[in-house]
Design a protein around this motif. Sequence first.
Motif, mmCIF file in Angstrom:
data_model
loop_
_atom_site.group_PDB
_atom_site.id
_atom_site.type_symbol
_atom_site.label_atom_id
_atom_site.label_comp_id
_atom_site.label_asym_id
_atom_site.label_seq_id
_atom_site.Cartn_x
_atom_site.Cartn_y
_atom_site.Cartn_z
ATOM 1 N N CYS A 267 0.839 -1.207 0.000
ATOM 2 C CA CYS A 267 0.000 0.000 0.000
ATOM 3 C C CYS A 267 0.868 1.249 0.000
ATOM 4 C CB CYS A 267 -0.917 0.008 1.212
ATOM 5 S SG CYS A 267 -2.180 -1.277 1.232
ATOM 6 N N TYR B 122 -0.670 7.322 -2.080
ATOM 7 C CA TYR B 122 -1.926 7.930 -1.640
ATOM 8 C C TYR B 122 -2.105 9.279 -2.327
ATOM 9 C CZ TYR B 122 -1.659 4.508 2.167
ATOM 10 O OH TYR B 122 -1.590 3.341 2.894
ATOM 11 N N ARG C 8 -1.550 9.195 -7.413
ATOM 12 C CA ARG C 8 -1.063 8.766 -6.109
ATOM 13 C C ARG C 8 0.399 9.155 -5.926
ATOM 14 N NH1 ARG C 8 -4.036 4.731 -3.379
ATOM 15 N NH2 ARG C 8 -5.954 4.139 -4.479
ATOM 16 N N ALA D 241 -11.243 7.866 -0.812
ATOM 17 C CA ALA D 241 -11.522 6.963 0.309
ATOM 18 C C ALA D 241 -10.352 6.000 0.446
ATOM 19 C CB ALA D 241 -12.821 6.205 0.082
ATOM 20 N N LEU D 242 -10.122 5.531 1.659
ATOM 21 C CA LEU D 242 -9.047 4.579 1.909
ATOM 22 C C LEU D 242 -9.629 3.195 2.161
ATOM 23 C CD1 LEU D 242 -6.719 6.544 4.397
ATOM 24 C CD2 LEU D 242 -6.559 6.406 1.898
ATOM 25 N N SER D 243 -8.959 2.181 1.620
ATOM 26 C CA SER D 243 -9.335 0.810 1.943
ATOM 27 C C SER D 243 -8.864 0.488 3.354
ATOM 28 C CB SER D 243 -8.696 -0.155 0.944
ATOM 29 O OG SER D 243 -7.286 -0.212 1.141
ATOM 30 N N ASP D 244 -9.353 -0.622 3.899
ATOM 31 C CA ASP D 244 -8.930 -1.019 5.242
ATOM 32 C C ASP D 244 -7.420 -1.236 5.290
ATOM 33 O OD1 ASP D 244 -11.541 -0.902 6.100
ATOM 34 O OD2 ASP D 244 -11.890 -3.066 5.959
ATOM 35 N N ASP D 245 -6.863 -1.846 4.253
ATOM 36 C CA ASP D 245 -5.418 -2.091 4.223
ATOM 37 C C ASP D 245 -4.638 -0.788 4.097
ATOM 38 O OD1 ASP D 245 -5.637 -4.797 4.549
ATOM 39 O OD2 ASP D 245 -5.295 -5.312 2.438
ATOM 40 N N GLU D 246 -5.137 0.145 3.309
ATOM 41 C CA GLU D 246 -4.443 1.430 3.167
ATOM 42 C C GLU D 246 -4.385 2.177 4.484
ATOM 43 O OE1 GLU D 246 -5.210 2.712 -1.484
ATOM 44 O OE2 GLU D 246 -6.788 3.066 0.005
#
Length: 343
Positions: free
Chosen positions: A190, A195, A214, A244-249
């Motif tokens: 990630c 980002y 990113r 939005a961010l993923s859970d892993d990010e």
Amino acid sequence: MTPSNITAINHAAAWQTAQIGALDNAAIGFEHRHIEALKSALERWPHPLDRLDLVSTKSFQLSEIESEITQWKHELDDGRGLVAFKGFPVDDFGPSELRLVYLGLGCHFGRPTSQSAMGDLVGDVINIGDKDRNERAYRSRRKLQLHTDRCDHIGMLCIRPALNGGESSCASALAIHNVMLEERPDLLACLYNGYFHHRFGEQAPGEPPVTPQRIPIFSFANKVATVIFIRGYIDLAVKEGHVALSDDELAALNYFDDVANRPEIRLDYMMQAGDLNFMNNCHLLHSRSEFVDSDDPAKKRHLLRLWLRDDGRPISQGAALHKGHSGIIVQDGKGTYYEGATA
């Protein structure tokens, strides 16, 4: 980049605090020959003192200490990434002379770039916005997270410390990378993927408020590592609903922050008047604790900051986009205050 092909970063800047010890013990004392070289260059300066845009290695020559500067620069690029000095003669110069001499020395470590829409080549690290999060961090007194700036090397010169607080910290992002590789290699992908960053209102007119691509936290160009980590701008892009961010990010950012603040990773130190640090902003993170200022304006905390680019340093496309060729674009009439909602 996938977890399977990420390897440890073998570099002298991948240090932990036990390898550095107390920063004061490793500091270089500014000696008579260094001071005389700066004063001689000032005497030769052919332009008005405020023409900082004309400062270069040619216009501000320091041939008397050139060999030492080469060694210091080598330590920044290929060594631990941090060169600390004590005894810079801040009281030997008037305010305009001090800025010129400081920038004159700094330009031998890299090309000076703009630090805000105001175009400041020498940034005043002072408390203007108190704890208002809409004000740029270097013009507030609030606690800062470990982060990087938009340059390759940073200079920090202390004129006056705070009445209380204002402790500085730094940490090796390369060491953080290697710890995460051992403990949570699944999250590193990630960080390599990067980002989107909020631009805090400093983008050029007509450009979007968030970076169009990113920005990688870890990237390589010609096997040279670059780190970019500004959690506040990542979080602000999410808060305003741009991304939005993923859970892993999110987990990767949180784990990075956690490792960065471990006592074996984060080096804390207090800068006093005359202390000067140059830091490799591509390898190290830096931060500052909250501070309390004196009520006397003449005794308030004041540091001078430089942003320096190393034009010979290989850099990835995403990192180059983030830093810009000349730093933050200058815009007439624009300051450092963001008009959006950050609270």
